[in-house]
Enzyme design. Structure first.
Site, PDB file in Angstrom:
ATOM      1  N   TRP A 114       0.750  -1.618  -0.228  1.00  0.00           N
ATOM      2  CA  TRP A 114       0.386   0.390   0.309  1.00  0.00           C
ATOM      3  C   TRP A 114       0.352   1.459   0.261  1.00  0.00           C
ATOM      4  CZ3 TRP A 114      -0.646  -3.962   3.411  1.00  0.00           C
ATOM      5  CH2 TRP A 114      -0.060  -4.251   4.875  1.00  0.00           C
ATOM      6  N   GLU A 123      -5.591   0.473   5.495  1.00  0.00           N
ATOM      7  CA  GLU A 123      -6.300   1.164   6.563  1.00  0.00           C
ATOM      8  C   GLU A 123      -6.997   1.025   7.229  1.00  0.00           C
ATOM      9  OE1 GLU A 123      -4.386   2.930   8.187  1.00  0.00           O
ATOM     10  OE2 GLU A 123      -2.955   4.050   6.868  1.00  0.00           O
ATOM     11  N   GLN A 143      -6.368  -3.019  14.016  1.00  0.00           N
ATOM     12  CA  GLN A 143      -6.161  -3.800  14.788  1.00  0.00           C
ATOM     13  C   GLN A 143      -5.717  -5.241  14.267  1.00  0.00           C
ATOM     14  OE1 GLN A 143      -7.806  -3.111  18.558  1.00  0.00           O
ATOM     15  NE2 GLN A 143      -7.157  -2.024  17.584  1.00  0.00           N
ATOM     16  N   THR A 144      -5.327  -5.102  12.772  1.00  0.00           N
ATOM     17  CA  THR A 144      -4.417  -6.595  12.307  1.00  0.00           C
ATOM     18  C   THR A 144      -3.407  -6.110  12.213  1.00  0.00           C
ATOM     19  OG1 THR A 144      -7.171  -6.327  11.562  1.00  0.00           O
ATOM     20  CG2 THR A 144      -4.688  -7.534  10.226  1.00  0.00           C
ATOM     21  N   TYR A 190      -9.324   7.801  13.272  1.00  0.00           N
ATOM     22  CA  TYR A 190      -7.985   7.511  12.496  1.00  0.00           C
ATOM     23  C   TYR A 190      -8.063   7.549  11.424  1.00  0.00           C
ATOM     24  CZ  TYR A 190      -4.385   4.391  11.095  1.00  0.00           C
ATOM     25  OH  TYR A 190      -3.151   3.828  10.108  1.00  0.00           O
ATOM     26  N   ASP A 226      -3.320   6.134  16.431  1.00  0.00           N
ATOM     27  CA  ASP A 226      -3.593   4.714  16.437  1.00  0.00           C
ATOM     28  C   ASP A 226      -2.243   4.066  17.597  1.00  0.00           C
ATOM     29  OD1 ASP A 226      -0.709   4.688  15.630  1.00  0.00           O
ATOM     30  OD2 ASP A 226      -0.717   2.624  14.966  1.00  0.00           O
ATOM     31  N   CYS A 251      10.008   1.248  18.633  1.00  0.00           N
ATOM     32  CA  CYS A 251       9.395   1.448  20.020  1.00  0.00           C
ATOM     33  C   CYS A 251       8.447   0.572  20.247  1.00  0.00           C
ATOM     34  CB  CYS A 251       9.121   3.113  19.647  1.00  0.00           C
ATOM     35  SG  CYS A 251       8.397   3.782  21.479  1.00  0.00           S
ATOM     36  N   CYS A 285      13.204  11.496  24.551  1.00  0.00           N
ATOM     37  CA  CYS A 285      12.254  10.882  25.476  1.00  0.00           C
ATOM     38  C   CYS A 285      12.548  11.027  26.572  1.00  0.00           C
ATOM     39  CB  CYS A 285      12.584   9.127  24.421  1.00  0.00           C
ATOM     40  SG  CYS A 285      11.539   8.479  25.245  1.00  0.00           S
TER      41      CYS A 285
END
Length: 356
Positions: free
Chosen positions: A28, A41, A46-47, A124, A142, A196, A212
């Site tokens: 993509w 998107e 959640q995947t 989102y 997200d 991260c 940070c």
DNA sequence: GATGCGTGGCG
DNA sequence: TCGCCAAGCAT
């Protein structure tokens, strides 16, 4: 509280340079087509990326533009989504394509409010399309961005709480106005996904480690503070596998759970009586074997399903709204992973592993 | 604002 | 094994 403009500019530059150097080559990312971005998107909600990779190209080949998707049947769409989970996403995507054809000439609108009004497009996804496809300075938060910003800014209130979410969006809003907002947002997500990461970040590889808060204060392991969540509720389920030749009797799910998908008759319970109910309500007559042929567990986010699989002999239909399906060649219908698992457990001829 | 919605991978 | 959680959204 929030870094000064000069710091923000430095962070943007570091993130963009890092992203340009290490960005994964994902299908993509090769496209600037807003429709393709939108599909990706939604699939990625959640995947994991690795999972979506198995679906994205195939889906776009079958439905190359909003018009093609809008013209398809819901069964066709769900067949391309089969196994990906959260099937309402597919139905909303389908509805979204019809919305585009009806209201926007079959194209994803550039206007943020129009985008936000698309079915299945929340804050989102609207921001992701706006920034990535149109390169507009629209923020996104997200799971990845929330983790990155929580650590970078030292946000130590629990995720999911209103004040935490407001703070995260404010931080993302502050960061995005600048060069290449689409690349910047993807950099934040890429950083969260690869460096991260949860639970242990690789701070030596982080382009913004210098600023940070979590690293400086030794709290990278504590942040972000996770949202409290409930354990999956245990539920006993019976499944009925009735065969005729290569076919298995399947019904179309009507409920929120597996809605629109086809699957073998299910009911709540653990015994033969419950299986009998499932058989009858699926419009089938037949002889149930006395004991369950197999037993399996299927865990969802909110349920732990303990499934007893009963096999029905001499089954024949006595109603409509259901049909024989060859599981090896289901055609243009969607089957859930649970259905595939049940059929595998029942065995190719109904003589599968004994119950545990 | 809380809840429901899939699946798979990882420490 | 088991809990966590992954590019959320709708109701």
């Amino acid at each position: 509280m929030r870094p000064p403009p000069s710091t923000l500019a430095t962070e943007r530059a570091s993130l963009l340079a890092w992203f340009d150097a290490v960005a994964r080559d994902l299908p993509w990312r090769r496209s600037r087509d807003p429709y393709a971005i939108w599909v990706s998107e939604v699939m990625l909600q959640q995947t994991r990326v690795d999972t979506v990779l198995r679906y994205f190209d195939r889906f776009l080949s079958r439905f190359p533009d909003p018009c093609a998707l809008a013209s398809a049947s819901e069964d066709e769409v769900l067949s391309m989504w089969s196994g990906l989970g959260y099937y309402r996403r597919a139905r909303l995507l389908h509805a979204g394509s019809k919305h585009l054809v009806a209201h926007h000439g079959g194209e994803v609108p550039q206007d943020p409010e129009a985008r936000r009004a698309m079915p299945g497009v929340g804050r989102y996804t609207a921001g992701a399309i706006g920034s990535i496809a149109f390169d507009r300075p629209e923020a996104i938060v997200d799971g990845n961005v929330a983790r990155v910003l929580s650590r970078l800014r030292g946000i130590d209130t629990p995720l999911g709480r209103a004040d935490t979410e407001a703070r995260l969006w404010a931080e993302a809003d502050a960061l995005v106005p600048g060069p290449r907002p689409g690349a910047l947002n993807q950099a934040l997500m890429e950083l969260g996904a690869t460096v991260c990461a949860h639970p242990t970040p690789r701070c030596a590889d982080c382009p913004v480690a210098g600023g940070c808060v979590a690293l400086r204060t030794g709290r990278t392991a504590e942040l972000p503070v996770p949202k409290p969540r409930r354990a999956p509720r245990p539920v006993d389920v019976v499944a009925v596998v009735a065969r005729q030749g290569r076919g298995v009797w399947m019904v179309r799910g009507q409920d929120a759970l597996f809605g629109g998908l086809w699957g073998v008759p299910l009911d709540e319970g653990k015994g033969r009586a419950a299986a009998e109910r499932a058989l009858i309500s699926a419009g089938l007559r037949g002889t149930l074997e006395r004991r369950a042929q197999a037993r399996l567990e299927h865990v969802l986010t909110h349920r732990r399903m303990d499934v007893r699989v009963f096999v029905a002999a001499d089954a024949h239909p006595m109603g409509e709204g259901a049909r024989w399906v060859d599981p090896d060649a289901p055609g243009d219908i969607g089957l859930s992973a649970l259905t595939r698992k049940i059929l595998a457990a029942a065995g190719p001829s109904g003589t599968a592993s004994p119950p545990r």
